[in-house]
Design an enzyme around this catalytic site. Structure first.
Site, mmCIF file in Angstrom:
data_model
loop_
_atom_site.group_PDB
_atom_site.id
_atom_site.type_symbol
_atom_site.label_atom_id
_atom_site.label_comp_id
_atom_site.label_asym_id
_atom_site.label_seq_id
_atom_site.Cartn_x
_atom_site.Cartn_y
_atom_site.Cartn_z
ATOM 1 N N GLU A 162 -7.820 -5.108 -0.399
ATOM 2 C CA GLU A 162 -8.288 -5.965 -1.770
ATOM 3 C C GLU A 162 -8.395 -7.362 -1.380
ATOM 4 O O GLU A 162 -9.382 -8.014 -2.054
ATOM 5 C CB GLU A 162 -7.358 -5.377 -3.124
ATOM 6 C CG GLU A 162 -7.274 -4.219 -3.536
ATOM 7 C CD GLU A 162 -8.489 -3.404 -3.953
ATOM 8 O OE1 GLU A 162 -9.573 -3.655 -3.995
ATOM 9 O OE2 GLU A 162 -8.262 -2.261 -4.769
ATOM 10 N N HIS A 173 0.722 -1.333 0.006
ATOM 11 C CA HIS A 173 -0.013 -0.079 0.097
ATOM 12 C C HIS A 173 0.827 1.269 -0.108
ATOM 13 O O HIS A 173 2.019 1.260 0.685
ATOM 14 C CB HIS A 173 -0.976 0.113 1.420
ATOM 15 C CG HIS A 173 -2.203 0.976 1.214
ATOM 16 N ND1 HIS A 173 -2.035 2.269 1.511
ATOM 17 C CD2 HIS A 173 -3.151 0.902 0.534
ATOM 18 C CE1 HIS A 173 -3.166 2.742 1.444
ATOM 19 N NE2 HIS A 173 -4.064 2.027 0.839
#
Ligand code: COA
Length: 363
Positions: A305, A246
């Site tokens: 996700e 991320h």
């Protein structure tokens, strides 16, 4: 110049705070782990929108108003043409949303919250050659989405799981789509314009892109025994492991755990394929170990996700619809940010540095 505006502070907000070092997300003063276990979609929408319109927002009224708005926007589905059916679901949703009137008022906001919840299930059914199902205004937003999608009333565990997802992704600082929403709001164009810009930013693969590839990866890995080898070979080819890493979080994305927990009641009641979850957990463990070994200098952990993919698959959404479901959840954040910007901000107008050629001096 700051490429990608990284670390540039472009707004003051009371809506959400992302702490990438601590792995903490606060939404209007409430930590995500508390919000996701105590709040429904309607609770969260009321929390985010409170104070941004000319009337107080109560959760019970919001539920009724949203039901009415879903019934209202369904008329747009009936006017859908064959060309829209061929578009990817998120593009068809965006085209239908563009037909809604623009405005800054609460009624416009309600229609924009209702629109993706009605349009996505309808688009998905039409793509399968099935008739769209009209909304049931007496249901909660999550229950109605699942009823319109699957043609049957969902179980309470399914409703709770979709609620948890929509709450978890409702807002997340000044990400690209939220920034797009604020830029449009700063021109006073109206909420529909803000949401259209935000959806357009969201659909890019670097943003709302694809938990779909997480499922492709699980399909490809196939079995727990194969996980370590598959992941090692993927990294050898220079590929990235989907659902890991991320830009802001340097530790585990708190949304990943919120969604992992949200799956548990579905697993416990046999409403999800247990083998699929076991495989995902094995891949997660193997990926964390492999990434630690291969990228010792870069903390890489699970992102939102990974469990989004498993949760939305368990609820019956096809992979190509995942970005659209993200839009259903994030619209409330976009609207709240747009209102905050319109009420408290100024026109957003940064400057650029000209690096092109200069005019030739006259000979
Ligand atoms: N798998 C393997 N390596 C990864 C990785 C992943 N998922 N994510 C980052 N890395 C590595 C990069 O290869 C790079 O290594 P290097 O320095 O040896 O070249 C290093 O980590 C930094 O990568 P960078 O692209 O600068 O990180 P970023 O913060 O800009 O990237 C993402 C953030 C999300 C784009 C990235 O982690 C990624 O592509 N993840 C996979 C896709 C995904 O899950 N997207 C959903 C995000 S919510």
């Amino acid at each position: 110049m700051n490429n990608g505006l990284e670390d540039v502070i472009a707004a003051e907000t009371r809506l959400s705070d992302v702490d990438g070092e601590a792995g903490r997300l606060i939404i209007r003063g409430v930590s995500l782990d508390h919000l996701v276990t105590h709040a429904t979609y309607e609770d969260t929408a009321a929390l985010l929108l409170d104070g941004f319109f000319d009337r107080p927002i109560s959760v019970s009224e919001l539920k009724v108003q949203l039901g009415r708005a879903r019934a209202e926007v369904f008329a747009n589905v009936q006017a859908m043409d064959a060309m829209l059916e061929k578009l990817p679901p998120v593009d068809a949703m965006r085209a239908l949303t563009a037909r809604l009137a623009d405005g800054e008022d609460f009624e416009t906001a309600l229609r924009l919250l209702a629109a993706p919840a009605v349009f996505l299930p309808a688009v998905l059914r039409l793509r399968k050659g099935e008739t769209p199902i009209a909304p049931n205004p007496s249901l909660s937003q999550s229950a109605d989405i699942l009823a319109m999608l699957n043609g049957a009333l969902p179980s309470k565990e399914q409703v709770a799981a979709l609620d948890a997802y929509l709450v978890t992704i409702s807002d997340h600082g000044l990400n690209a789509s939220t920034f797009a929403s604020r830029v449009i709001a700063s021109t006073k164009a109206g909420l529909t314009s803000s949401v259209l810009a935000a959806v357009s930013a969201l659909k890019g693969p670097l943003h709302g892109g694809a938990p779909g590839p997480v499922l492709d990866m699980l399909d490809d890995v196939g079995s727990e025994a194969h996980a370590e080898t598959w992941l090692g070979e993927a990294l050898d080819r220079g590929e990235r492991l989907m659902g890991f890493g991320h830009r802001i979080y340097r530790v585990r994305d708190p949304r990943a755990d919120a969604l992992k927990d949200a799956l548990k009641p579905l697993v416990a009641t046999g409403q999800v394929d247990r083998d699929r979850i076991r495989l995902a957990e094995a891949v997660e463990q193997a990926a964390l170990a492999t990434l630690k070994e291969r990228k010792p200098d870069r903390p890489l952990d699970v992102n939102v996700e990974f469990y989004t993919a498993l949760l939305l698959e368990a609820l019956g959404f096809p992979r190509e619809a995942f970005t659209g479901v993200f839009a259903i959840g994030r619209t409330v954040g976009w609207i709240a940010h747009a209102r905050e910007q319109a009420l408290e901000g100024r026109l957003i107008r940064p400057r650029s540095v000209y690096v092109g050629p200069l005019p030739q001096a006259a000979a």
